[in-house]
Design a protein around this motif. Structure first.
Motif, PDB file in Angstrom:
ATOM      1  N   ARG A 149       0.842  -1.188   0.000  1.00 53.61           N
ATOM      2  CA  ARG A 149       0.000   0.000   0.000  1.00 53.61           C
ATOM      3  C   ARG A 149       0.879   1.240   0.000  1.00 53.61           C
ATOM      4  NH1 ARG A 149      -4.778   1.533   4.388  1.00 53.61           N
ATOM      5  NH2 ARG A 149      -5.447   3.484   3.382  1.00 53.61           N
ATOM      6  N   LEU A 150       0.494   2.188  -0.837  1.00 48.84           N
ATOM      7  CA  LEU A 150       1.206   3.461  -0.927  1.00 48.84           C
ATOM      8  C   LEU A 150       0.190   4.588  -0.776  1.00 48.84           C
ATOM      9  CD1 LEU A 150       3.729   5.196  -1.549  1.00 48.84           C
ATOM     10  CD2 LEU A 150       3.136   4.990  -3.979  1.00 48.84           C
ATOM     11  N   THR A 151       0.413   5.458   0.213  1.00 48.35           N
ATOM     12  CA  THR A 151      -0.484   6.580   0.477  1.00 48.35           C
ATOM     13  C   THR A 151       0.289   7.889   0.388  1.00 48.35           C
ATOM     14  OG1 THR A 151      -1.842   5.219   1.941  1.00 48.35           O
ATOM     15  CG2 THR A 151      -2.094   7.598   2.120  1.00 48.35           C
ATOM     16  N   TYR A 152      -0.280   8.851  -0.318  1.00 43.95           N
ATOM     17  CA  TYR A 152       0.385  10.147  -0.488  1.00 43.95           C
ATOM     18  C   TYR A 152      -0.644  11.259  -0.279  1.00 43.95           C
ATOM     19  CZ  TYR A 152       2.601  14.142  -2.751  1.00 43.95           C
ATOM     20  OH  TYR A 152       3.121  15.383  -3.019  1.00 43.95           O
ATOM     21  N   GLY A 153      -0.246  12.282   0.462  1.00 43.57           N
ATOM     22  CA  GLY A 153      -1.090  13.446   0.661  1.00 43.57           C
ATOM     23  C   GLY A 153      -0.285  14.724   0.496  1.00 43.57           C
ATOM     24  N   PHE A 154      -0.904  15.745  -0.066  1.00 44.74           N
ATOM     25  CA  PHE A 154      -0.219  17.013  -0.306  1.00 44.74           C
ATOM     26  C   PHE A 154      -1.064  18.142   0.264  1.00 44.74           C
ATOM     27  CE2 PHE A 154       0.649  20.722  -3.084  1.00 44.74           C
ATOM     28  CZ  PHE A 154       1.994  20.896  -2.774  1.00 44.74           C
TER      29      PHE A 154
ATOM     30  N   LYS B  35     -18.853  30.907   5.445  1.00 41.52           N
ATOM     31  CA  LYS B  35     -19.680  30.849   6.638  1.00 41.52           C
ATOM     32  C   LYS B  35     -20.660  29.681   6.628  1.00 41.52           C
ATOM     33  CE  LYS B  35     -19.496  35.844   7.451  1.00 41.52           C
ATOM     34  NZ  LYS B  35     -20.276  37.101   7.618  1.00 41.52           N
ATOM     35  N   TRP B  36     -20.948  29.153   5.452  1.00 44.28           N
ATOM     36  CA  TRP B  36     -21.928  28.071   5.382  1.00 44.28           C
ATOM     37  C   TRP B  36     -21.316  26.725   5.031  1.00 44.28           C
ATOM     38  CZ3 TRP B  36     -22.709  25.566   0.709  1.00 44.28           C
ATOM     39  CH2 TRP B  36     -22.123  26.164  -0.410  1.00 44.28           C
ATOM     40  N   LEU B  37     -20.181  26.714   4.298  1.00 45.32           N
ATOM     41  CA  LEU B  37     -19.519  25.471   3.932  1.00 45.32           C
ATOM     42  C   LEU B  37     -18.237  25.338   4.732  1.00 45.32           C
ATOM     43  CD1 LEU B  37     -19.281  22.947   2.165  1.00 45.32           C
ATOM     44  CD2 LEU B  37     -18.165  24.371   0.413  1.00 45.32           C
ATOM     45  N   ASN B  38     -18.184  24.343   5.626  1.00 40.52           N
ATOM     46  CA  ASN B  38     -17.018  24.161   6.493  1.00 40.52           C
ATOM     47  C   ASN B  38     -16.041  23.124   5.972  1.00 40.52           C
ATOM     48  OD1 ASN B  38     -19.638  24.361   8.684  1.00 40.52           O
ATOM     49  ND2 ASN B  38     -18.060  25.965   8.722  1.00 40.52           N
ATOM     50  N   PHE B  39     -16.529  22.146   5.249  1.00 38.69           N
ATOM     51  CA  PHE B  39     -15.648  21.088   4.755  1.00 38.69           C
ATOM     52  C   PHE B  39     -16.277  20.452   3.535  1.00 38.69           C
ATOM     53  CE2 PHE B  39     -14.416  16.597   4.562  1.00 38.69           C
ATOM     54  CZ  PHE B  39     -13.031  16.717   4.530  1.00 38.69           C
ATOM     55  N   LEU B  40     -15.439  20.152   2.531  1.00 37.01           N
ATOM     56  CA  LEU B  40     -15.895  19.467   1.330  1.00 37.01           C
ATOM     57  C   LEU B  40     -14.777  18.582   0.817  1.00 37.01           C
ATOM     58  CD1 LEU B  40     -17.979  18.986  -0.928  1.00 37.01           C
ATOM     59  CD2 LEU B  40     -16.970  20.939  -2.142  1.00 37.01           C
ATOM     60  N   LYS B  41     -15.088  17.322   0.635  1.00 38.36           N
ATOM     61  CA  LYS B  41     -14.127  16.364   0.083  1.00 38.36           C
ATOM     62  C   LYS B  41     -14.807  15.565  -1.018  1.00 38.36           C
ATOM     63  CE  LYS B  41     -11.102  12.485   1.306  1.00 38.36           C
ATOM     64  NZ  LYS B  41     -10.634  11.601   2.412  1.00 38.36           N
ATOM     65  N   ILE B  42     -14.153  15.499  -2.162  1.00 38.58           N
ATOM     66  CA  ILE B  42     -14.628  14.715  -3.299  1.00 38.58           C
ATOM     67  C   ILE B  42     -13.651  13.568  -3.513  1.00 38.58           C
ATOM     68  CG2 ILE B  42     -15.227  14.773  -5.749  1.00 38.58           C
ATOM     69  CD1 ILE B  42     -15.674  17.797  -5.423  1.00 38.58           C
ATOM     70  N   ARG B  43     -14.163  12.360  -3.631  1.00 41.66           N
ATOM     71  CA  ARG B  43     -13.292  11.193  -3.719  1.00 41.66           C
ATOM     72  C   ARG B  43     -13.815  10.197  -4.760  1.00 41.66           C
ATOM     73  NH1 ARG B  43     -16.555   8.058  -0.585  1.00 41.66           N
ATOM     74  NH2 ARG B  43     -17.785   9.230   0.976  1.00 41.66           N
ATOM     75  N   ALA B  44     -12.909   9.387  -5.243  1.00 39.89           N
ATOM     76  CA  ALA B  44     -13.256   8.363  -6.225  1.00 39.89           C
ATOM     77  C   ALA B  44     -12.299   7.201  -6.076  1.00 39.89           C
ATOM     78  CB  ALA B  44     -13.195   8.924  -7.648  1.00 39.89           C
ATOM     79  N   SER B  45     -12.768   6.006  -6.378  1.00 38.89           N
ATOM     80  CA  SER B  45     -11.922   4.817  -6.284  1.00 38.89           C
ATOM     81  C   SER B  45     -12.331   3.807  -7.347  1.00 38.89           C
ATOM     82  CB  SER B  45     -12.027   4.185  -4.887  1.00 38.89           C
ATOM     83  OG  SER B  45     -13.349   3.746  -4.630  1.00 38.89           O
TER      84      SER B  45
ATOM     85  N   ASP C  31      -2.931  18.458   2.747  1.00 41.10           N
ATOM     86  CA  ASP C  31      -4.286  18.083   3.166  1.00 41.10           C
ATOM     87  C   ASP C  31      -5.333  18.418   2.106  1.00 41.10           C
ATOM     88  OD1 ASP C  31      -3.434  17.122   5.646  1.00 41.10           O
ATOM     89  OD2 ASP C  31      -3.532  19.120   6.546  1.00 41.10           O
ATOM     90  N   THR C  32      -4.879  18.543   0.851  1.00 41.39           N
ATOM     91  CA  THR C  32      -5.788  18.920  -0.234  1.00 41.39           C
ATOM     92  C   THR C  32      -5.925  17.811  -1.267  1.00 41.39           C
ATOM     93  OG1 THR C  32      -5.140  21.230   0.055  1.00 41.39           O
ATOM     94  CG2 THR C  32      -6.275  20.664  -1.989  1.00 41.39           C
ATOM     95  N   TYR C  33      -4.832  17.153  -1.578  1.00 37.46           N
ATOM     96  CA  TYR C  33      -4.830  16.088  -2.585  1.00 37.46           C
ATOM     97  C   TYR C  33      -4.383  14.786  -1.922  1.00 37.46           C
ATOM     98  CZ  TYR C  33      -4.698  20.270  -5.501  1.00 37.46           C
ATOM     99  OH  TYR C  33      -4.954  21.504  -6.056  1.00 37.46           O
TER     100      TYR C  33
ATOM    101  N   TRP D 130      -9.919  14.900  -3.114  1.00 35.46           N
ATOM    102  CA  TRP D 130      -9.633  16.336  -3.301  1.00 35.46           C
ATOM    103  C   TRP D 130     -10.479  17.124  -2.306  1.00 35.46           C
ATOM    104  CZ3 TRP D 130     -12.592  19.887  -6.968  1.00 35.46           C
ATOM    105  CH2 TRP D 130     -12.015  21.159  -6.993  1.00 35.46           C
ATOM    106  N   VAL D 131      -9.845  18.033  -1.563  1.00 39.36           N
ATOM    107  CA  VAL D 131     -10.519  18.836  -0.544  1.00 39.36           C
ATOM    108  C   VAL D 131     -10.451  20.300  -0.967  1.00 39.36           C
ATOM    109  CG1 VAL D 131     -10.665  19.411   1.906  1.00 39.36           C
ATOM    110  CG2 VAL D 131      -9.821  17.166   1.204  1.00 39.36           C
ATOM    111  N   PRO D 132     -11.422  20.801  -1.727  1.00 36.07           N
ATOM    112  CA  PRO D 132     -11.370  22.190  -2.202  1.00 36.07           C
ATOM    113  C   PRO D 132     -11.519  23.219  -1.085  1.00 36.07           C
ATOM    114  CG  PRO D 132     -13.445  21.143  -2.834  1.00 36.07           C
ATOM    115  CD  PRO D 132     -12.573  20.065  -2.282  1.00 36.07           C
TER     116      PRO D 132
END
Length: 225
Positions: free
Chosen positions: A12-17, A63-73, A19-21, A51-53
């Motif tokens: 397993r290989l995990t990479y993060g940049f 003020k209304w959107l605190n967190f958003l993450k889009i993912r695919a596998s 906290d966005t990608y 992806w965390v825009p």
């Protein structure tokens, strides 16, 4: 019963940049004694991205959107859901039944060598049952993290599914077929989760949630009558 034995390797290989990608790679190389040498091992890879825009400055102070993450596998898994040793003929001893081999074995108390009725048919080409899986999802939190939303949509392509042929085997054969890689089926659906977290006063906290979903499938190939 003959116990199954497995062996294999995984990585397993995990990479993060920032906290966005995110990127996650998985590899499995698995062997099962349910299959004959040469077909025993299967390679099962998968990849997932995220992806965390909301990490961008444009959305950080929303003020209304605190967190958003889009993912695919997307990945491949394997199943060995069949009786072991169907790739070779297995015999058994059965008292007072079956064909007599040799002389002096005709008395009623003798054990006679027979084909193992639980595993009598042979399929030397039996191999891994494969499932290709894809998932697209969204995780979001709104209104000072009080409202959480999770949505997943998925699709599976099941191919070379292991199944025994029943309808097309005549009774004069005297046994059932060994499992063959024949079945094909597609599955799809979605899942939705909504959660509201808040508090009343300083000490009373509560959470209310709802989950729903939908799933369906289409059988493309099986042992039709």
């Amino acid at each position: 019963a003959i116990p199954k034995r497995y062996q294999g390797l995984s990585a397993r290989l995990t990479y993060g940049f920032r906290d966005t990608y995110m990127l996650d790679l998985n590899f499995g190389y698995t062997g099962s004694e349910n299959f004959q040498p040469g077909r025993r091992f299967g390679f099962f890879p998968s990849v997932a991205v995220g992806w965390v825009p909301t990490q961008y400055e444009l959305l950080k102070d929303s003020k209304w959107l605190n967190f958003l993450k889009i993912r695919a596998s997307y990945g491949l898994t394997g199943r060995d859901n069949t009786a072991p040793w169907q790739w070779m003929q297995i015999y058994a001893q059965d008292a007072n039944k079956g064909t007599v081999f040799g002389e002096g074995m005709g008395n009623d108390s003798s054990n006679r060598i027979t084909i193992n009725k639980n595993n009598s048919a042979v399929n030397t080409g039996v191999a891994w049952d494969k499932s290709y899986k894809m998932n697209i999802g969204v995780d979001a939190r709104f209104l000072d993290n009080r409202l959480s939303v999770t949505f997943d949509a998925y699709r599976e392509w099941n191919r070379e599914m292991l199944m025994n042929i029943a309808e097309n085997v005549q009774s004069v054969i005297g046994t059932q077929s060994a499992a063959v890689n024949k079945g094909e089926m597609n599955n799809w659906g979605y899942e939705l989760s909504l959660t509201w977290r808040d508090k009343i006063g300083k000490d009373f906290k509560y959470r209310v949630g709802i989950n729903t979903g939908y799933s369906d499938n289409e059988v493309l190939n099986m042992d039709w009558e």
